[in-house]
Design a protein around this motif. Structure first.
Motif, PDB file in Angstrom:
ATOM      1  N   PHE A  28       0.914  -1.063  -0.091  1.00 34.23           N
ATOM      2  CA  PHE A  28      -0.048   0.105  -0.013  1.00 34.23           C
ATOM      3  C   PHE A  28       0.820   1.385  -0.005  1.00 34.23           C
ATOM      4  O   PHE A  28       2.025   1.199   0.668  1.00 34.23           O
ATOM      5  N   HIS A  31      -0.219   7.179   1.515  1.00 32.36           N
ATOM      6  CA  HIS A  31      -1.423   8.019   1.771  1.00 32.36           C
ATOM      7  C   HIS A  31      -2.501   7.404   1.505  1.00 32.36           C
ATOM      8  O   HIS A  31      -2.583   6.377   0.801  1.00 32.36           O
ATOM      9  N   MET A  32      -3.718   7.935   1.964  1.00 30.46           N
ATOM     10  CA  MET A  32      -4.913   7.520   2.033  1.00 30.46           C
ATOM     11  C   MET A  32      -5.840   8.566   2.050  1.00 30.46           C
ATOM     12  O   MET A  32      -5.623   9.629   2.762  1.00 30.46           O
ATOM     13  N   TYR A  51      -0.925   6.693   4.971  1.00 31.25           N
ATOM     14  CA  TYR A  51      -1.576   5.343   5.133  1.00 31.25           C
ATOM     15  C   TYR A  51      -1.270   4.764   6.649  1.00 31.25           C
ATOM     16  O   TYR A  51      -0.030   4.848   6.990  1.00 31.25           O
ATOM     17  N   MET A 159     -13.144   5.821   2.563  1.00 35.55           N
ATOM     18  CA  MET A 159     -11.851   5.776   2.371  1.00 35.55           C
ATOM     19  C   MET A 159     -11.357   5.257   0.796  1.00 35.55           C
ATOM     20  O   MET A 159     -12.098   4.634   0.234  1.00 35.55           O
ATOM     21  N   ILE A 161      -7.810   3.899  -0.611  1.00 34.99           N
ATOM     22  CA  ILE A 161      -6.409   3.229  -0.487  1.00 34.99           C
ATOM     23  C   ILE A 161      -5.966   2.846  -1.823  1.00 34.99           C
ATOM     24  O   ILE A 161      -6.265   2.471  -2.817  1.00 34.99           O
ATOM     25  N   SER A 163      -2.771   0.681  -4.282  1.00 38.22           N
ATOM     26  CA  SER A 163      -1.894  -0.631  -4.196  1.00 38.22           C
ATOM     27  C   SER A 163      -1.274  -0.877  -5.501  1.00 38.22           C
ATOM     28  O   SER A 163      -1.868  -0.879  -6.452  1.00 38.22           O
TER      29      SER A 163
END
Ligand code: COI
Length: 356
Positions: A28, A31-32, A51, A159, A161, A163
């Protein structure tokens, strides 16, 4: 326009080296994106943070009754340096359709798109460049009320995220083996089968474990009522090429309306290739295999892209397709879709959106 507060990480992680193959969904970025919802207040407090783990009440409703929506889309780095999102409008539209189905408040489309762009922009350096790789984007909403009664939550957390990923299946573009499930069912019309929510995926695990034990990558679901029509594979929609025609199950309320599925249908039409969305029975596939007209089988999905299927198993029958190799059209759809995603081919449908 969202006012997004940004807190950048002070300890950036090391980017994955280009020499290592990227396993799907294991790494990951730095950041998120987060945004909260409260009844009476609406969506608020949009922010990008480093993150990290989040903290929730053990009684948060998502843990008990599964009120959650998720999506999956990808960002690509074009050769000329542009960052492209593939059809984010379709994912946003589907996310809100899921939200409506499971009583999560809708997210304004322009805010959703702005959030996607902002978080991808911050972690742009994480977009891998090797062929077959991309930055997988996972937006999701969870119900956060600390309450054990069954009702829609009054608070939610949205949220996003990111990857960096390679192929979803370890096989890459090599054909996968699929088990046609005859015991359990995934969904029925009127249920949540066409919504992108965790419940559909947990329903698939028992069968997936069984299929894995037998050396198969995933299961192909058949309908839950008549138990004879093909629906979809756990992580992708399914297509067949029978006697020159591309056929895929019609969206019937229990099948996920895939973005890649829609792209394959549009491309087929633009190439003048006959394409049909309709009911397909197992018997028809069995017969087509027997008489040699089952020319290709492939799955489509954001994570899976185009995944050729080399073998189908139905009860005790094993149907080999294309001698276990990649079919001409599976390859052509893969090359065209990834070519558009990477900005190498003309985007005649205006599917890509540049992140600026
Ligand atoms: C996707 O293809 O983006 C999905 O959400 C499927 C998931 C099982 C990886």
């Amino acid at each position: 326009m969202l006012d997004i507060r940004i807190e950048k990480t002070k300890t950036p992680k090391e980017l994955p080296g280009a020499e290592n193959p990227l396993k799907f969904g294991t790494i990951f970025t730095d950041h998120m994106f987060l945004m909260n919802y409260e009844t009476g207040k609406g969506w608020h407090d949009a922010r990008i943070e480093p993150y990290k783990p989040i903290s929730l009440e053990p009684s948060a409703m998502v843990f008990h009754y599964g009120q959650e929506m998720f999506e999956g889309l990808k960002a690509y780095k074009a050769e000329d340096g542009r960052v492209l999102l593939f059809r984010p409008d379709k994912n946003i539209e589907r996310a809100n359709k899921t939200n409506r189905r499971i009583c999560i408040p809708e997210i304004p489309e322009e805010d959703f798109l702005q959030a996607l762009q902002a978080v991808v922009k911050i972690d742009e350096a994480w977009i891998p460049c090797k062929p077959g790789t991309s930055l997988y984007i996972r937006p999701f909403v969870i119900a956060t009320d600390p309450f054990l009664g069954v009702r829609p939550s009054d608070t939610y957390l949205f949220m996003i995220i990111l990857s960096p990923v390679g192929a979803y299946y370890p096989e890459g573009l090599n054909p996968v083996k699929i088990w046609i499930e005859d015991e359990y069912v995934r969904a029925v019309k009127g249920g949540i089968g066409e919504a992108k929510t965790g419940g559909n995926y947990v329903a698939s695990l028992r069968s997936q474990v069984k299929a894995h034990e037998e050396g198969y990558s995933q299961v192909l679901w058949i309908d839950g009522v008549e138990r004879k029509y093909i629906e979809e594979v756990g992580a992708m929609n399914i297509f067949f090429k029978i006697n020159g025609t591309i056929v895929t199950p019609k969206l019937n309320g229990s099948i996920l309306p895939g973005v890649t599925r829609d792209s394959v249908i549009s491309l087929s039409k633009s190439w003048g290739l006959p394409v049909e969305e309709r009911k397909i029975s197992i018997d028809e596939i069995f017969e087509a295999h027997k008489n040699g007209s089952l020319e290709e089988v492939f799955g489509t999905g954001t994570a899976a892209v185009i995944s050729p299927v080399g073998q189908l198993r139905w009860e005790d029958h094993i149907m080999k397709v294309q001698d276990g190799g990649i079919g001409e059209f599976s390859q052509k759809f893969y090359d065209t879709i990834t070519g558009i995603q990477l900005g190498k081919l003309e985007d005649q449908f205006n599917w890509t959106i540049e992140v600026e």
